[in-house]
Design a protein around this motif. Structure first.
Motif, mmCIF file in Angstrom:
data_model
loop_
_atom_site.group_PDB
_atom_site.id
_atom_site.type_symbol
_atom_site.label_atom_id
_atom_site.label_comp_id
_atom_site.label_asym_id
_atom_site.label_seq_id
_atom_site.Cartn_x
_atom_site.Cartn_y
_atom_site.Cartn_z
ATOM 1 N N SER A 12 68.519 70.730 39.200
ATOM 2 C CA SER A 12 68.254 70.077 37.924
ATOM 3 C C SER A 12 67.129 69.060 38.118
ATOM 4 C CB SER A 12 69.510 69.429 37.341
ATOM 5 O OG SER A 12 70.374 69.007 38.350
ATOM 6 N N THR A 13 66.327 68.892 37.077
ATOM 7 C CA THR A 13 65.194 67.969 37.131
ATOM 8 C C THR A 13 65.689 66.548 37.383
ATOM 9 O OG1 THR A 13 63.922 69.387 35.685
ATOM 10 C CG2 THR A 13 63.252 67.076 35.763
ATOM 11 N N GLY A 14 64.953 65.808 38.199
ATOM 12 C CA GLY A 14 65.360 64.445 38.563
ATOM 13 C C GLY A 14 65.541 64.365 40.069
ATOM 14 N N GLY A 15 66.467 63.530 40.502
ATOM 15 C CA GLY A 15 66.665 63.296 41.931
ATOM 16 C C GLY A 15 66.992 64.544 42.733
ATOM 17 N N HIS A 16 67.785 65.444 42.150
ATOM 18 C CA HIS A 16 68.117 66.677 42.863
ATOM 19 C C HIS A 16 66.842 67.472 43.186
ATOM 20 C CE1 HIS A 16 72.184 66.209 40.808
ATOM 21 N NE2 HIS A 16 72.452 66.155 42.084
ATOM 22 N N VAL A 18 63.704 66.343 43.297
ATOM 23 C CA VAL A 18 62.833 65.635 44.245
ATOM 24 C C VAL A 18 63.261 65.969 45.673
ATOM 25 C CG1 VAL A 18 62.128 63.381 45.109
ATOM 26 C CG2 VAL A 18 62.348 63.745 42.648
ATOM 27 N N GLN A 19 64.559 65.949 45.918
ATOM 28 C CA GLN A 19 65.059 66.265 47.258
ATOM 29 C C GLN A 19 64.756 67.715 47.626
ATOM 30 O OE1 GLN A 19 69.136 64.739 48.133
ATOM 31 N NE2 GLN A 19 68.961 63.727 46.161
ATOM 32 N N ARG A 38 63.429 74.495 38.014
ATOM 33 C CA ARG A 38 64.087 73.249 37.601
ATOM 34 C C ARG A 38 64.427 73.340 36.119
ATOM 35 N NH1 ARG A 38 60.837 69.822 34.722
ATOM 36 N NH2 ARG A 38 58.610 70.256 34.782
ATOM 37 N N ILE A 41 63.667 69.351 30.582
ATOM 38 C CA ILE A 41 64.351 68.152 30.087
ATOM 39 C C ILE A 41 63.926 67.730 28.693
ATOM 40 C CG2 ILE A 41 64.978 67.180 32.339
ATOM 41 C CD1 ILE A 41 62.546 65.238 31.876
ATOM 42 N N ALA B 9 66.549 61.312 34.572
ATOM 43 C CA ALA B 9 66.475 62.412 33.605
ATOM 44 C C ALA B 9 67.777 62.630 32.841
ATOM 45 C CB ALA B 9 66.077 63.692 34.331
ATOM 46 N N GLN B 10 68.850 61.952 33.231
ATOM 47 C CA GLN B 10 70.129 62.347 32.630
ATOM 48 C C GLN B 10 70.714 61.397 31.588
ATOM 49 O OE1 GLN B 10 72.831 63.818 35.571
ATOM 50 N NE2 GLN B 10 71.598 65.639 35.840
ATOM 51 N N MET B 72 68.475 58.584 43.822
ATOM 52 C CA MET B 72 67.766 58.941 45.054
ATOM 53 C C MET B 72 66.371 59.489 44.789
ATOM 54 S SD MET B 72 69.296 57.991 47.702
ATOM 55 C CE MET B 72 67.888 58.602 48.629
ATOM 56 N N GLY B 73 66.187 60.158 43.656
ATOM 57 C CA GLY B 73 64.866 60.716 43.357
ATOM 58 C C GLY B 73 63.816 59.624 43.319
ATOM 59 N N THR B 74 64.131 58.563 42.574
ATOM 60 C CA THR B 74 63.197 57.439 42.449
ATOM 61 C C THR B 74 62.978 56.780 43.805
ATOM 62 O OG1 THR B 74 64.186 57.102 40.275
ATOM 63 C CG2 THR B 74 62.716 55.387 41.079
ATOM 64 N N ILE B 76 63.202 58.051 46.820
ATOM 65 C CA ILE B 76 62.389 58.889 47.704
ATOM 66 C C ILE B 76 60.914 58.861 47.285
ATOM 67 C CG2 ILE B 76 61.972 61.270 48.469
ATOM 68 C CD1 ILE B 76 65.021 61.701 48.158
ATOM 69 N N GLN B 77 60.681 58.966 45.962
ATOM 70 C CA GLN B 77 59.287 58.989 45.505
ATOM 71 C C GLN B 77 58.575 57.674 45.809
ATOM 72 O OE1 GLN B 77 60.344 60.391 41.612
ATOM 73 N NE2 GLN B 77 59.127 62.242 41.870
#
Lengths: 152, 168
Positions: A12-16, A18-19, A38, A41, B9-10, B72-74, B76-77
């Motif tokens: 899913s778009t976002g942190g998942h 990015v990893q 992805r 959104i 995003a959520q 975590m996305g933010t 890491i970036q």
């Protein structure tokens, strides 16, 4: 993007996502080896990379979209015939794993680095279906959950 | 000063946006806030529900500091860009997330921060303004973490590659 891919990577778009992107970068594969998927959104959300595709978003609050995303993912799995499906979550990745199993494609679930104390809820479900389940924290390993490094 | 606020995003995170809005009443920084599906009315920030990934990249480059939920996305970036970052964990008790995993995340990272690191954790909204001022005073090339993350022998991507190459 029509020949057979080594990896179909979905999150899913976002942190998942990015990893997932970091993991794919670490593999050293070329863009043409990997199909990245992805979730979309917003209405004006469009792919940002050459090998990127968007599917309908889904979470526990939007389960009615299940048939749409299932159809989209099944189509891409059949089109790209990846050797492996890799996902960092959440629900779209779980659906991809179910479908990949039906098509005899190998699957690996990499649980998000955000889950430091126990595997995510989706990860615990994935444990029953994925060929491999990885955590990013050595403390969370057990007979089925493996640790092979983290995204940072 | 340019500030990017992002809640991911959520889910919306109005508790954070309200505080940033209040801080900016006196500061008057250029604040772009990605707020998600949030119906709140904010006076002193430029609010938008979502950014496309190219807009988001552009705004990350534009801003001097990022204020974000503890996703975590933010993290890491910003680590990759060596960008100033303040994270505020979402709390399940305010229905900001399904559970308190963002508290677990920051528990891992907070020991790696100090008042001279670009990365900061804010668990008390009353402290946000003070932390923001401290972070803004740092040089852009300061260290993201004050203590290096323990070095990792294993490469996750390398392992995935070995899976793919060994099983056809």
């Amino acid at each position: 993007m029509n020949n057979r891919k080594k990896i179909l990577a979905i999150a899913s778009t976002g942190g998942h996502y990015v990893q997932l992107g970091n993991i794919i970068k670490q593999t050293g594969y070329q863009p043409e080896d990997v199909c990245l998927i992805r979730t979309k959104i917003s209405k004006n959300d469009t792919p940002a990379k050459v090998n990127e595709l968007l599917v309908s978003d889904i979470s526990r609050d939007t389960l009615w979209r299940l048939p749409i995303i299932t159809f989209q993912l099944a189509y891409y799995l059949l089109k790209f015939k990846p050797r492996w499906v890799i996902t960092t979550g959440a629900m779209p990745g779980l659906i991809a794993i179910f479908l990949a199993r039906i098509f005899f494609i190998k699957t690996v679930w990499v649980d998000s680095i955000a889950n430091t104390k126990k595997l995510s809820a989706s990860g615990r479900i994935a444990q029953r279906f994925a060929h491999k389940v990885l955590t990013q924290w050595p403390e969370l390993t057990d007979s089925k959950i493996e640790y092979h490094g983290k995204v940072i | 000063m340019n500030i990017l606020v992002t809640v991911g995003a959520q889910l919306p995170f109005s508790r954070l946006i309200k505080v940033v809005d209040a801080i900016n009443e006196s500061k008057r920084f250029n604040v772009l806030a990605q707020i998600g599906e949030d119906n709140g009315h904010y006076e002193y920030v430029n609010a938008t529900p979502f950014l496309t990934s190219s807009e988001y990249k552009e705004k990350l480059a534009w801003c001097d500091v990022v204020i974000a939920h503890a996703g975590m996305g933010t993290i890491i970036q910003c680590l990759e860009l060596n960008k100033k970052l303040i994270v505020v964990p979402r709390l399940a008790s305010y229905s900001e997330h399904r559970n308190d995993h963002q508290l677990d995340t920051i528990a891992r990272f907070e020991p790696m921060t100090s008042n001279s690191s670009l990365f900061r954790v804010c668990t008390d909204m009353n402290e946000l303004e003070k932390i923001l001022v401290e972070v803004l005073s740092l040089q852009n090339d300061a260290d993201f973490f004050s203590n290096k993350a323990q070095s990792d022998e294993e490469s996750l991507g390398g392992y995935i590659r070995s899976l793919v190459e060994n099983e056809i």
